[in-house]
Design an enzyme around this catalytic site. Structure first.
Site, PDB file in Angstrom:
ATOM      1  N   ASP A  33       0.852  -1.195   0.000  1.00 39.16           N
ATOM      2  CA  ASP A  33       0.000   0.000   0.000  1.00 39.16           C
ATOM      3  C   ASP A  33       0.886   1.242   0.000  1.00 39.16           C
ATOM      4  OD1 ASP A  33      -3.215   0.470   0.950  1.00 39.16           O
ATOM      5  OD2 ASP A  33      -1.845   2.179   1.070  1.00 39.16           O
ATOM      6  N   HIS A  49     -10.713  -7.348 -13.243  1.00 42.05           N
ATOM      7  CA  HIS A  49     -11.356  -6.198 -12.614  1.00 42.05           C
ATOM      8  C   HIS A  49     -12.728  -6.591 -12.091  1.00 42.05           C
ATOM      9  CE1 HIS A  49     -12.160  -1.945 -11.818  1.00 42.05           C
ATOM     10  NE2 HIS A  49     -13.401  -2.263 -12.146  1.00 42.05           N
ATOM     11  N   HIS A 106     -10.023  -5.522  -3.411  1.00 43.68           N
ATOM     12  CA  HIS A 106      -8.702  -5.787  -2.839  1.00 43.68           C
ATOM     13  C   HIS A 106      -8.841  -6.111  -1.365  1.00 43.68           C
ATOM     14  CE1 HIS A 106      -9.548  -1.469  -2.598  1.00 43.68           C
ATOM     15  NE2 HIS A 106      -8.901  -1.483  -1.444  1.00 43.68           N
ATOM     16  N   HIS A 108      -6.889  -5.919   2.159  1.00 48.66           N
ATOM     17  CA  HIS A 108      -5.762  -5.347   2.898  1.00 48.66           C
ATOM     18  C   HIS A 108      -5.220  -6.398   3.872  1.00 48.66           C
ATOM     19  CE1 HIS A 108      -6.607  -0.901   2.246  1.00 48.66           C
ATOM     20  NE2 HIS A 108      -7.787  -1.410   1.905  1.00 48.66           N
TER      21      HIS A 108
HETATM   22  P1  5GP Z   1      -9.693   1.204   0.078  1.00 48.11           P
HETATM   23  O1  5GP Z   1     -10.043   2.390   0.939  1.00 48.11           O
HETATM   24  O2  5GP Z   1     -10.290   1.318  -1.305  1.00 48.11           O
HETATM   25  O3  5GP Z   1      -9.969  -0.102   0.747  1.00 48.11           O
HETATM   26  O4  5GP Z   1      -8.118   1.224  -0.035  1.00 48.11           O
HETATM   27  C1  5GP Z   1      -7.400   1.659  -1.127  1.00 48.11           C
HETATM   28  C2  5GP Z   1      -5.950   1.605  -0.713  1.00 48.11           C
HETATM   29  O5  5GP Z   1      -5.163   1.715  -1.866  1.00 48.11           O
HETATM   30  C3  5GP Z   1      -5.541   2.744   0.228  1.00 48.11           C
HETATM   31  O6  5GP Z   1      -4.998   2.171   1.422  1.00 48.11           O
HETATM   32  C4  5GP Z   1      -4.493   3.514  -0.571  1.00 48.11           C
HETATM   33  O7  5GP Z   1      -3.417   3.967   0.215  1.00 48.11           O
HETATM   34  C5  5GP Z   1      -4.041   2.509  -1.613  1.00 48.11           C
HETATM   35  N1  5GP Z   1      -3.682   3.104  -2.892  1.00 48.11           N
HETATM   36  C6  5GP Z   1      -4.414   3.990  -3.607  1.00 48.11           C
HETATM   37  N2  5GP Z   1      -3.782   4.316  -4.747  1.00 48.11           N
HETATM   38  C7  5GP Z   1      -2.614   3.602  -4.754  1.00 48.11           C
HETATM   39  C8  5GP Z   1      -1.529   3.511  -5.673  1.00 48.11           C
HETATM   40  O8  5GP Z   1      -1.487   4.154  -6.724  1.00 48.11           O
HETATM   41  N3  5GP Z   1      -0.510   2.676  -5.340  1.00 48.11           N
HETATM   42  C9  5GP Z   1      -0.514   1.946  -4.183  1.00 48.11           C
HETATM   43  N4  5GP Z   1       0.538   1.151  -3.955  1.00 48.11           N
HETATM   44  N5  5GP Z   1      -1.523   2.000  -3.293  1.00 48.11           N
HETATM   45  C10 5GP Z   1      -2.562   2.825  -3.576  1.00 48.11           C
HETATM   46 ZN    ZN Z   2      -9.319  -2.648 -11.945  1.00 53.50          ZN
END
Ligand code: 5GP
Ligand code: ZN
Length: 119
Positions: A33, A49, A106, A108
């Site tokens: 992340d 996707h 995704h 985490h």
């Molecule tokens: P969500 O809130 O959708 O569960 O989490 C998205 C996660 O993706 C966030 O923790 C954010 O930091 C991470 N993230 C968003 N854009 C990018 C990116 O371009 N590269 C990486 N490595 N992580 C990303």
């Molecule tokens: Zn996608």
């Protein structure tokens, strides 16, 4: 759809947006992340996707099972300490009220020595 041209995680999987890769096979991809909450924080996702957990069907059961069994292996490889003294947290944010920001499913995986930034 297999890939969404507007999706940042599809671009990471394709390599057009850089990431720090943790794992890849024919079906799954994992990367660190960009804004970690904890010493270990990476994401595991299907290469295909799928917008969120809300779109999963029975056909995705094996793929999700593979993510859940890959998570402990990668968590230990990335520096989480073993259960029960160590451990990690698995989170799937889903939809606006679930706190989802990127609409490509995704998982985490968050862990490592505390304190963590969040949680
Ligand atoms: P969500 O809130 O959708 O569960 O989490 C998205 C996660 O993706 C966030 O923790 C954010 O930091 C991470 N993230 C968003 N854009 C990018 C990116 O371009 N590269 C990486 N490595 N992580 C990303
Ligand atoms: Zn996608």
């Amino acid at each position: 759809m297999a890939s969404d041209p507007h999706c940042v995680f599809c671009k990471i999987i394709e390599g057009t947006v850089p990431s720090r890769k943790v794992y890849e096979d024919e079906e799954l991809f994992a990367f660190h992340d960009i804004a970690p909450w904890a010493p270990v924080h990476f994401l595991i996702l299907p290469k295909r996707h799928i917008a969120s957990m809300a779109q999963l069907t029975e056909q995705d059961a094996a793929m999700m099972g593979r993510i859940m069994t890959l998570a402990p292996r990668l968590a230990l490889e990335q520096g989480c300490r073993p259960y029960p003294g160590g451990g990690w947290r698995v989170v799937i944010n889903t939809g606006a009220e679930g706190g989802q920001e990127v609409h490509h499913l995704h998982v985490h995986v968050i862990g490592g020595p505390r304190p963590w930034l969040k949680g």
